[in-house]
Motif scaffolding. Structure first.
Motif, PDB file in Angstrom:
ATOM      1  N   GLU A   1       6.815   6.614   6.452  1.00  0.00           N
ATOM      2  CA  GLU A   1       5.393   6.777   6.200  1.00  0.00           C
ATOM      3  C   GLU A   1       4.633   6.710   7.520  1.00  0.00           C
TER       4      GLU A   1
ATOM      5  N   GLN B   1      -1.787   9.548   5.114  1.00  0.00           N
ATOM      6  CA  GLN B   1      -2.418   9.584   3.793  1.00  0.00           C
ATOM      7  C   GLN B   1      -3.373   8.416   3.628  1.00  0.00           C
ATOM      8  N   ALA B   2      -4.316   8.591   2.696  1.00  0.00           N
ATOM      9  CA  ALA B   2      -5.206   7.491   2.362  1.00  0.00           C
ATOM     10  C   ALA B   2      -4.372   6.306   1.897  1.00  0.00           C
ATOM     11  N   ARG B   3      -4.846   5.112   2.129  1.00  0.00           N
ATOM     12  CA  ARG B   3      -4.147   3.860   1.816  1.00  0.00           C
ATOM     13  C   ARG B   3      -2.983   3.570   2.753  1.00  0.00           C
ATOM     14  N   ALA B   4      -2.823   4.396   3.799  1.00  0.00           N
ATOM     15  CA  ALA B   4      -1.773   4.086   4.773  1.00  0.00           C
ATOM     16  C   ALA B   4      -2.172   2.831   5.548  1.00  0.00           C
ATOM     17  N   ALA B   5      -1.208   2.227   6.191  1.00  0.00           N
ATOM     18  CA  ALA B   5      -1.455   0.959   6.877  1.00  0.00           C
ATOM     19  C   ALA B   5      -2.160   1.182   8.215  1.00  0.00           C
TER      20      ALA B   5
ATOM     21  N   GLY C   1       0.814  -1.213   0.000  1.00  0.00           N
ATOM     22  CA  GLY C   1       0.000   0.000   0.000  1.00  0.00           C
ATOM     23  C   GLY C   1       0.841   1.255   0.000  1.00  0.00           C
ATOM     24  N   ALA C   2       1.909   1.251   0.808  1.00  0.00           N
ATOM     25  CA  ALA C   2       2.765   2.433   0.885  1.00  0.00           C
ATOM     26  C   ALA C   2       3.431   2.695  -0.456  1.00  0.00           C
TER      27      ALA C   2
ATOM     28  N   MET D   1       3.490   6.815  -4.057  1.00  0.00           N
ATOM     29  CA  MET D   1       3.644   7.138  -5.468  1.00  0.00           C
ATOM     30  C   MET D   1       2.515   8.063  -5.916  1.00  0.00           C
TER      31      MET D   1
ATOM     32  N   ARG E   1      -3.177   4.759 -11.842  1.00  0.00           N
ATOM     33  CA  ARG E   1      -2.531   3.959 -10.805  1.00  0.00           C
ATOM     34  C   ARG E   1      -1.349   4.708 -10.211  1.00  0.00           C
ATOM     35  N   VAL E   2      -0.634   5.460 -11.047  1.00  0.00           N
ATOM     36  CA  VAL E   2       0.590   6.097 -10.574  1.00  0.00           C
ATOM     37  C   VAL E   2       0.313   7.505 -10.065  1.00  0.00           C
TER      38      VAL E   2
ATOM     39  N   ARG F   1      -6.411  -0.906   6.139  1.00  0.00           N
ATOM     40  CA  ARG F   1      -5.912   0.251   5.401  1.00  0.00           C
ATOM     41  C   ARG F   1      -6.778   1.464   5.692  1.00  0.00           C
TER      42      ARG F   1
ATOM     43  N   TRP G   1       2.267   2.169  -3.484  1.00  0.00           N
ATOM     44  CA  TRP G   1       1.361   2.867  -4.402  1.00  0.00           C
ATOM     45  C   TRP G   1       0.886   4.193  -3.825  1.00  0.00           C
ATOM     46  N   SER G   2       0.599   4.251  -2.504  1.00  0.00           N
ATOM     47  CA  SER G   2       0.011   5.480  -1.970  1.00  0.00           C
ATOM     48  C   SER G   2       1.036   6.609  -1.987  1.00  0.00           C
TER      49      SER G   2
END
Lengths: 259, 159
Positions: free
Chosen positions: B110, B54-58, A182-183, A188, B28-29, B68, A185-186
Protein backbone atom coordinates in the motif's frame (compact mmCIF):
# COMPACT_ATOMS: atom_id res chain seq x y z
CA UNK A 1 -25.73 -58.28 -18.69
CA UNK A 2 -29.33 -57.54 -19.54
CA UNK A 3 -30.02 -57.44 -15.81
CA UNK A 4 -27.41 -54.72 -15.40
CA UNK A 5 -28.81 -52.69 -18.30
CA UNK A 6 -32.31 -53.09 -16.96
CA UNK A 7 -31.35 -51.86 -13.48
CA UNK A 8 -29.43 -48.94 -15.01
CA UNK A 9 -32.50 -48.02 -17.04
CA UNK A 10 -34.74 -48.37 -13.99
CA UNK A 11 -32.54 -46.10 -11.90
CA UNK A 12 -32.28 -43.41 -14.53
CA UNK A 13 -36.00 -43.57 -15.29
CA UNK A 14 -36.71 -43.28 -11.57
CA UNK A 15 -34.46 -40.23 -11.23
CA UNK A 16 -36.07 -38.61 -14.27
CA UNK A 17 -39.43 -39.32 -12.73
CA UNK A 18 -38.37 -37.68 -9.46
CA UNK A 19 -37.00 -34.67 -11.30
CA UNK A 20 -40.23 -34.32 -13.23
CA UNK A 21 -42.33 -34.67 -10.10
CA UNK A 22 -40.10 -32.16 -8.35
CA UNK A 23 -40.51 -29.63 -11.15
CA UNK A 24 -44.30 -30.10 -11.19
CA UNK A 25 -44.28 -29.65 -7.40
CA UNK A 26 -42.28 -26.43 -7.83
CA UNK A 27 -44.77 -25.10 -10.38
CA UNK A 28 -47.69 -26.07 -8.14
CA UNK A 29 -46.16 -24.21 -5.17
CA UNK A 30 -45.35 -21.13 -7.25
CA UNK A 31 -48.90 -21.12 -8.59
CA UNK A 32 -50.22 -21.04 -5.01
CA UNK A 33 -48.03 -18.16 -3.84
CA UNK A 34 -50.87 -15.73 -4.51
CA UNK A 35 -53.06 -17.46 -1.95
CA UNK A 36 -50.52 -16.50 0.74
CA UNK A 37 -51.18 -12.78 0.50
CA UNK A 38 -54.11 -12.69 2.93
CA UNK A 39 -52.23 -15.02 5.33
CA UNK A 40 -48.81 -13.50 5.71
CA UNK A 41 -48.66 -14.52 9.38
CA UNK A 42 -48.03 -18.08 8.20
CA UNK A 43 -44.89 -16.88 6.45
CA UNK A 44 -43.89 -14.95 9.55
CA UNK A 45 -44.03 -18.06 11.72
CA UNK A 46 -41.88 -19.92 9.21
CA UNK A 47 -39.32 -17.12 8.95
CA UNK A 48 -39.00 -17.52 12.71
CA UNK A 49 -38.53 -21.27 12.39
CA UNK A 50 -36.05 -21.36 9.52
CA UNK A 51 -34.42 -17.94 9.84
CA UNK A 52 -34.28 -16.67 13.39
CA UNK A 53 -33.52 -20.07 14.85
CA UNK A 54 -30.61 -20.54 12.42
CA UNK A 55 -29.02 -17.28 13.56
CA UNK A 56 -26.75 -18.77 16.21
CA UNK A 57 -25.02 -21.26 13.93
CA UNK A 58 -24.74 -18.64 11.17
CA UNK A 59 -23.19 -16.00 13.41
CA UNK A 60 -20.75 -18.38 15.12
CA UNK A 61 -19.65 -20.02 11.86
CA UNK A 62 -19.34 -16.65 10.15
CA UNK A 63 -17.06 -15.31 12.84
CA UNK A 64 -14.81 -18.36 12.76
CA UNK A 65 -14.67 -18.49 8.96
CA UNK A 66 -13.66 -14.83 8.85
CA UNK A 67 -11.00 -15.34 11.50
CA UNK A 68 -9.54 -18.39 9.78
CA UNK A 69 -9.52 -16.56 6.45
CA UNK A 70 -7.59 -13.71 8.04
CA UNK A 71 -5.08 -16.08 9.64
CA UNK A 72 -4.46 -18.06 6.47
CA UNK A 73 -4.52 -15.04 4.19
CA UNK A 74 -2.07 -13.20 6.41
CA UNK A 75 0.44 -16.05 6.34
CA UNK A 76 0.47 -16.05 2.55
CA UNK A 77 0.27 -12.30 1.99
CA UNK A 78 3.00 -11.42 4.45
CA UNK A 79 5.49 -13.37 2.30
CA UNK A 80 4.89 -10.84 -0.47
CA UNK A 81 4.88 -7.88 1.87
CA UNK A 82 1.22 -7.35 1.02
CA UNK A 83 -0.37 -7.95 4.42
CA UNK A 84 -2.33 -4.71 3.93
CA UNK A 85 -4.38 -6.47 1.27
CA UNK A 86 -5.81 -8.81 3.90
CA UNK A 87 -9.05 -6.83 3.99
CA UNK A 88 -9.56 -7.33 0.27
CA UNK A 89 -8.89 -11.05 0.51
CA UNK A 90 -11.29 -11.54 3.41
CA UNK A 91 -14.06 -9.32 2.00
CA UNK A 92 -13.88 -10.61 -1.57
CA UNK A 93 -13.86 -14.26 -0.65
CA UNK A 94 -16.70 -13.77 1.82
CA UNK A 95 -18.97 -11.63 -0.34
CA UNK A 96 -18.42 -13.54 -3.55
CA UNK A 97 -18.26 -17.16 -2.43
CA UNK A 98 -18.02 -18.15 1.17
CA UNK A 99 -20.85 -16.01 2.54
CA UNK A 100 -23.65 -17.23 0.26
CA UNK A 101 -22.32 -20.77 -0.17
CA UNK A 102 -21.53 -21.58 3.46
CA UNK A 103 -24.71 -19.89 4.66
CA UNK A 104 -26.66 -22.03 2.17
CA UNK A 105 -24.89 -25.23 3.27
CA UNK A 106 -25.53 -24.46 6.93
CA UNK A 107 -29.10 -23.52 6.08
CA UNK A 108 -29.58 -26.85 4.30
CA UNK A 109 -28.30 -28.70 7.33
CA UNK A 110 -30.05 -26.64 9.96
CA UNK A 111 -33.36 -25.61 8.36
CA UNK A 112 -33.68 -27.78 5.22
CA UNK A 113 -33.47 -31.05 7.13
CA UNK A 114 -36.00 -29.79 9.66
CA UNK A 115 -38.41 -28.82 6.87
CA UNK A 116 -38.12 -32.26 5.26
CA UNK A 117 -38.56 -34.10 8.55
CA UNK A 118 -41.54 -31.93 9.50
CA UNK A 119 -43.40 -32.35 6.21
CA UNK A 120 -42.35 -35.99 5.89
CA UNK A 121 -43.82 -36.71 9.30
CA UNK A 122 -46.98 -34.81 8.38
CA UNK A 123 -47.21 -37.13 5.40
CA UNK A 124 -46.44 -40.24 7.47
CA UNK A 125 -48.97 -39.38 10.16
CA UNK A 126 -51.51 -38.51 7.45
CA UNK A 127 -51.88 -34.92 8.58
CA UNK A 128 -51.61 -33.79 4.97
CA UNK A 129 -54.43 -36.15 3.98
CA UNK A 130 -56.44 -34.86 6.92
CA UNK A 131 -56.03 -31.31 5.65
CA UNK A 132 -57.19 -32.43 2.22
CA UNK A 133 -60.20 -34.08 3.83
CA UNK A 134 -61.12 -30.71 5.32
CA UNK A 135 -60.79 -29.17 1.84
CA UNK A 136 -57.64 -27.31 2.86
CA UNK A 137 -54.96 -27.43 0.22
CA UNK A 138 -51.77 -28.58 1.99
CA UNK A 139 -49.63 -27.03 -0.75
CA UNK A 140 -50.91 -23.54 -0.05
CA UNK A 141 -51.44 -23.97 3.72
CA UNK A 142 -48.26 -25.93 4.63
CA UNK A 143 -45.76 -25.84 1.78
CA UNK A 144 -46.05 -22.37 0.26
CA UNK A 145 -45.38 -20.39 3.50
CA UNK A 146 -42.24 -22.44 4.14
CA UNK A 147 -41.09 -21.89 0.57
CA UNK A 148 -41.43 -18.12 0.81
CA UNK A 149 -39.84 -18.09 4.27
CA UNK A 150 -36.80 -19.94 2.94
CA UNK A 151 -36.35 -17.45 0.12
CA UNK A 152 -36.65 -14.54 2.55
CA UNK A 153 -34.47 -16.02 5.28
CA UNK A 154 -31.40 -17.23 3.39
CA UNK A 155 -30.37 -13.88 1.84
CA UNK A 156 -30.65 -12.24 5.26
CA UNK A 157 -28.66 -15.05 6.85
CA UNK A 158 -26.02 -14.82 4.12
CA UNK A 159 -25.70 -11.07 4.64
CA UNK A 160 -25.33 -11.57 8.39
CA UNK A 161 -22.80 -14.37 7.81
CA UNK A 162 -20.72 -12.17 5.51
CA UNK A 163 -20.82 -9.13 7.78
CA UNK A 164 -19.92 -11.15 10.87
CA UNK A 165 -17.18 -12.90 8.88
CA UNK A 166 -15.63 -9.60 7.85
CA UNK A 167 -15.76 -8.35 11.43
CA UNK A 168 -14.15 -11.64 12.52
CA UNK A 169 -11.45 -11.19 9.89
CA UNK A 170 -10.94 -7.63 11.09
CA UNK A 171 -10.61 -8.66 14.74
CA UNK A 172 -8.16 -11.42 13.86
CA UNK A 173 -6.18 -9.48 11.25
CA UNK A 174 -6.00 -6.08 12.90
CA UNK A 175 -6.34 -7.09 16.53
CA UNK A 176 -4.22 -10.22 16.61
CA UNK A 177 -1.87 -10.04 13.64
CA UNK A 178 -1.26 -6.29 13.60
CA UNK A 179 -2.38 -5.42 10.07
CA UNK A 180 -2.87 -1.68 9.64
CA UNK A 181 -6.41 -0.67 10.56
CA UNK A 182 -6.90 1.97 7.87
CA UNK A 183 -5.28 -0.06 5.11
CA UNK A 184 -7.50 -3.02 5.97
CA UNK A 185 -10.68 -1.01 5.37
CA UNK A 186 -9.41 1.35 2.65
CA UNK A 187 -8.05 -1.44 0.47
CA UNK A 188 -11.27 -3.35 1.04
CA UNK A 189 -13.37 -0.34 0.10
CA UNK A 190 -11.40 0.39 -3.03
CA UNK A 191 -11.56 -3.18 -4.29
CA UNK A 192 -15.04 -4.40 -3.31
CA UNK A 193 -17.77 -3.19 -5.66
CA UNK A 194 -21.31 -2.75 -4.41
CA UNK A 195 -23.08 -4.21 -7.43
CA UNK A 196 -20.61 -6.80 -8.63
CA UNK A 197 -19.48 -8.24 -5.32
CA UNK A 198 -22.19 -7.56 -2.77
CA UNK A 199 -25.17 -7.43 -5.15
CA UNK A 200 -24.24 -10.43 -7.27
CA UNK A 201 -22.50 -12.38 -4.57
CA UNK A 202 -24.43 -11.95 -1.37
CA UNK A 203 -27.86 -10.99 -2.69
CA UNK A 204 -28.45 -12.75 -6.03
CA UNK A 205 -26.58 -15.94 -5.20
CA UNK A 206 -28.24 -16.40 -1.84
CA UNK A 207 -31.73 -15.77 -3.23
CA UNK A 208 -31.12 -18.52 -5.81
CA UNK A 209 -29.63 -20.84 -3.17
CA UNK A 210 -32.55 -20.14 -0.83
CA UNK A 211 -34.99 -21.05 -3.56
CA UNK A 212 -33.19 -24.26 -4.50
CA UNK A 213 -32.50 -25.48 -0.96
CA UNK A 214 -36.06 -24.83 0.22
CA UNK A 215 -37.52 -26.39 -2.89
CA UNK A 216 -35.45 -29.57 -2.47
CA UNK A 217 -36.21 -29.77 1.25
CA UNK A 218 -39.96 -29.30 0.78
CA UNK A 219 -40.17 -31.68 -2.15
CA UNK A 220 -38.23 -34.42 -0.36
CA UNK A 221 -40.54 -34.10 2.62
CA UNK A 222 -43.70 -33.99 0.54
CA UNK A 223 -42.56 -36.92 -1.57
CA UNK A 224 -41.20 -39.01 1.31
CA UNK A 225 -42.27 -42.63 1.71
CA UNK A 226 -44.65 -42.39 4.69
CA UNK A 227 -42.66 -44.56 7.08
CA UNK A 228 -39.99 -43.70 9.63
CA UNK A 229 -37.30 -45.10 7.31
CA UNK A 230 -38.75 -43.12 4.43
CA UNK A 231 -38.61 -39.86 6.36
CA UNK A 232 -35.07 -40.60 7.51
CA UNK A 233 -33.97 -41.32 3.94
CA UNK A 234 -35.71 -38.17 2.70
CA UNK A 235 -33.95 -36.03 5.32
CA UNK A 236 -30.59 -37.44 4.29
CA UNK A 237 -31.36 -36.85 0.63
CA UNK A 238 -32.30 -33.25 1.38
CA UNK A 239 -28.95 -32.47 2.95
CA UNK A 240 -26.94 -34.32 0.30
CA UNK A 241 -28.88 -33.10 -2.73
CA UNK A 242 -29.19 -29.50 -1.63
CA UNK A 243 -25.49 -29.30 -0.72
CA UNK A 244 -24.55 -30.70 -4.12
CA UNK A 245 -27.02 -28.38 -5.85
CA UNK A 246 -25.61 -25.35 -4.01
CA UNK A 247 -22.00 -26.20 -4.84
CA UNK A 248 -22.77 -27.03 -8.47
CA UNK A 249 -24.93 -23.97 -8.97
CA UNK A 250 -22.29 -21.82 -7.33
CA UNK A 251 -19.81 -22.84 -9.99
CA UNK A 252 -22.26 -21.97 -12.77
CA UNK A 253 -23.28 -18.67 -11.15
CA UNK A 254 -19.66 -17.67 -10.55
CA UNK A 255 -18.89 -18.43 -14.17
CA UNK A 256 -21.81 -16.27 -15.29
CA UNK A 257 -21.16 -13.40 -12.88
CA UNK A 258 -17.42 -13.02 -12.54
CA UNK A 259 -15.82 -14.45 -15.68
CA UNK B 1 -47.27 -23.02 15.55
CA UNK B 2 -48.98 -20.19 17.36
CA UNK B 3 -47.94 -16.73 16.34
CA UNK B 4 -47.01 -15.06 19.55
CA UNK B 5 -45.62 -11.60 20.16
CA UNK B 6 -42.19 -13.12 20.69
CA UNK B 7 -42.23 -14.62 17.22
CA UNK B 8 -43.26 -11.32 15.67
CA UNK B 9 -40.59 -9.38 17.54
CA UNK B 10 -38.00 -12.05 16.79
CA UNK B 11 -38.73 -12.01 13.07
CA UNK B 12 -38.72 -8.21 13.07
CA UNK B 13 -35.34 -8.14 14.77
CA UNK B 14 -34.03 -10.80 12.39
CA UNK B 15 -35.08 -8.80 9.33
CA UNK B 16 -33.56 -5.64 10.83
CA UNK B 17 -30.33 -7.52 11.55
CA UNK B 18 -30.16 -8.83 8.00
CA UNK B 19 -30.76 -5.40 6.53
CA UNK B 20 -28.24 -3.88 8.94
CA UNK B 21 -25.70 -6.44 7.75
CA UNK B 22 -26.38 -5.48 4.13
CA UNK B 23 -26.09 -1.78 4.98
CA UNK B 24 -22.84 -2.44 6.84
CA UNK B 25 -21.55 -4.32 3.80
CA UNK B 26 -22.51 -1.52 1.42
CA UNK B 27 -21.14 1.33 3.52
CA UNK B 28 -18.21 -0.16 5.33
CA UNK B 29 -16.99 -2.80 2.89
CA UNK B 30 -17.87 -1.31 -0.47
CA UNK B 31 -17.01 2.33 -0.84
CA UNK B 32 -20.29 4.21 -0.65
CA UNK B 33 -19.30 6.93 1.76
CA UNK B 34 -15.97 8.51 2.46
CA UNK B 35 -15.19 7.65 6.04
CA UNK B 36 -12.84 10.25 7.35
CA UNK B 37 -11.08 10.62 10.61
CA UNK B 38 -12.63 13.63 12.29
CA UNK B 39 -10.08 14.47 14.92
CA UNK B 40 -6.72 16.09 14.36
CA UNK B 41 -5.74 19.04 12.19
CA UNK B 42 -5.89 19.29 8.43
CA UNK B 43 -2.89 19.75 6.17
CA UNK B 44 -2.72 19.77 2.37
CA UNK B 45 0.07 18.95 -0.01
CA UNK B 46 0.38 19.17 -3.78
CA UNK B 47 2.06 16.38 -5.67
CA UNK B 48 3.06 15.99 -9.32
CA UNK B 49 2.08 12.35 -9.18
CA UNK B 50 0.63 10.36 -6.32
CA UNK B 51 0.91 6.93 -7.91
CA UNK B 52 -1.86 4.78 -6.50
CA UNK B 53 -2.27 6.54 -3.17
CA UNK B 54 -5.79 6.16 -1.78
CA UNK B 55 -7.95 7.99 0.70
CA UNK B 56 -7.51 6.65 4.25
CA UNK B 57 -3.90 5.76 3.49
CA UNK B 58 -1.45 6.24 6.34
CA UNK B 59 0.58 9.39 7.00
CA UNK B 60 3.81 8.41 8.67
CA UNK B 61 6.73 10.25 10.16
CA UNK B 62 9.86 8.24 10.80
CA UNK B 63 7.75 5.18 10.10
CA UNK B 64 5.28 6.00 12.86
CA UNK B 65 1.62 6.47 11.99
CA UNK B 66 0.65 10.06 12.79
CA UNK B 67 -2.37 10.65 10.53
CA UNK B 68 -4.53 9.62 7.62
CA UNK B 69 -5.15 10.84 4.08
CA UNK B 70 -8.70 12.19 4.08
CA UNK B 71 -9.15 13.26 0.49
CA UNK B 72 -7.51 13.20 -2.91
CA UNK B 73 -8.44 15.51 -5.75
CA UNK B 74 -6.88 17.15 -8.77
CA UNK B 75 -6.18 20.87 -9.05
CA UNK B 76 -6.81 21.76 -12.70
CA UNK B 77 -5.04 25.13 -12.32
CA UNK B 78 -1.80 23.87 -10.86
CA UNK B 79 -1.99 20.56 -12.75
CA UNK B 80 -1.16 18.79 -9.55
CA UNK B 81 -2.81 16.26 -7.29
CA UNK B 82 -4.11 17.66 -4.02
CA UNK B 83 -3.77 15.39 -1.02
CA UNK B 84 -5.63 16.36 2.13
CA UNK B 85 -4.59 14.68 5.33
CA UNK B 86 -5.45 14.82 8.96
CA UNK B 87 -2.66 14.62 11.50
CA UNK B 88 -3.33 13.61 15.07
CA UNK B 89 -3.39 16.43 17.62
CA UNK B 90 -0.67 14.64 19.58
CA UNK B 91 1.81 15.69 16.87
CA UNK B 92 1.43 19.45 16.93
CA UNK B 93 5.08 20.32 16.61
CA UNK B 94 5.90 19.32 13.06
CA UNK B 95 8.14 21.99 11.46
CA UNK B 96 6.37 24.04 8.77
CA UNK B 97 9.07 23.32 6.20
CA UNK B 98 8.75 19.55 6.51
CA UNK B 99 8.62 17.65 3.25
CA UNK B 100 6.09 15.05 2.17
CA UNK B 101 6.77 12.10 -0.13
CA UNK B 102 4.70 9.23 -1.43
CA UNK B 103 6.26 5.93 -0.44
CA UNK B 104 5.31 2.31 -0.97
CA UNK B 105 5.17 -0.10 1.94
CA UNK B 106 7.11 -3.12 0.76
CA UNK B 107 7.47 -4.16 -2.84
CA UNK B 108 3.79 -4.59 -3.63
CA UNK B 109 2.31 -2.89 -0.63
CA UNK B 110 0.00 0.00 0.00
CA UNK B 111 1.22 3.53 -0.68
CA UNK B 112 1.48 6.06 2.11
CA UNK B 113 2.66 9.59 2.78
CA UNK B 114 5.98 9.95 4.57
CA UNK B 115 6.83 13.24 6.27
CA UNK B 116 10.43 14.29 6.79
CA UNK B 117 10.93 17.03 9.40
CA UNK B 118 12.47 20.33 8.38
CA UNK B 119 14.30 22.82 10.55
CA UNK B 120 11.87 25.73 10.85
CA UNK B 121 10.76 27.15 14.20
CA UNK B 122 7.14 27.47 13.10
CA UNK B 123 4.86 24.47 13.10
CA UNK B 124 2.25 23.10 10.72
CA UNK B 125 -1.20 24.29 11.74
CA UNK B 126 -4.73 23.56 10.67
CA UNK B 127 -5.13 24.29 6.94
CA UNK B 128 -1.41 24.61 6.31
CA UNK B 129 0.20 23.49 3.08
CA UNK B 130 3.29 21.35 2.86
CA UNK B 131 5.43 23.08 0.22
CA UNK B 132 8.13 20.52 -0.30
CA UNK B 133 6.75 17.40 -1.90
CA UNK B 134 8.16 14.47 -3.76
CA UNK B 135 6.07 12.40 -6.16
CA UNK B 136 5.49 8.72 -6.04
CA UNK B 137 8.01 6.55 -7.78
CA UNK B 138 6.28 5.25 -10.89
CA UNK B 139 8.12 2.17 -12.06
CA UNK B 140 7.58 2.80 -15.79
CA UNK B 141 8.95 6.34 -15.53
CA UNK B 142 11.93 5.25 -13.51
CA UNK B 143 12.69 2.54 -16.05
CA UNK B 144 12.23 4.99 -18.91
CA UNK B 145 14.66 7.44 -17.36
CA UNK B 146 17.12 4.71 -16.62
CA UNK B 147 16.99 3.37 -20.16
CA UNK B 148 17.21 6.87 -21.60
CA UNK B 149 20.27 7.66 -19.51
CA UNK B 150 21.78 4.35 -20.46
CA UNK B 151 21.27 4.84 -24.20
CA UNK B 152 22.49 8.44 -24.01
CA UNK B 153 25.62 7.23 -22.29
CA UNK B 154 26.00 4.39 -24.78
CA UNK B 155 25.76 6.66 -27.82
CA UNK B 156 28.21 9.07 -26.23
CA UNK B 157 30.81 6.39 -25.64
CA UNK B 158 30.54 5.11 -29.22
CA UNK B 159 31.28 8.57 -30.62
Amino acid sequence: MTELLASLGRTSLASFERLGRGSLFFCAVVARLGTLLPRLELVLAQVWAVGVRSLVIIVVSGAFVGMVLALQGYNTLVTFGAAESLGVVVAKSLTRELGPVLAALLFAGRAGSALTAEIGLMRATEQLSALEMMAIDPLSRVVAPRFVAGIIALPLLAAIFTAVGIVGGYLCGVGLLGVDDGAFWSQMQSHVALGADIGNGVVVKSIIFGLVVTWIALFEGYDAIPTSEGVAAATTRTVVNSSLAVLGLDFVLTGLMFN
Amino acid sequence: MKITRTVEIGVGLFVCLGIAALVMLSFRVANLNAVSTTHGYKVTAFFENIGSLQARAAVKMGGVLIGRVTGISYDPKRFQAVVEMRIDDAYKTIPADSSASVFTAGLLGEQYIGLDPGGADTYLTNGAEIKLTQSALVLERALQEFLYAKTAKGSESTK
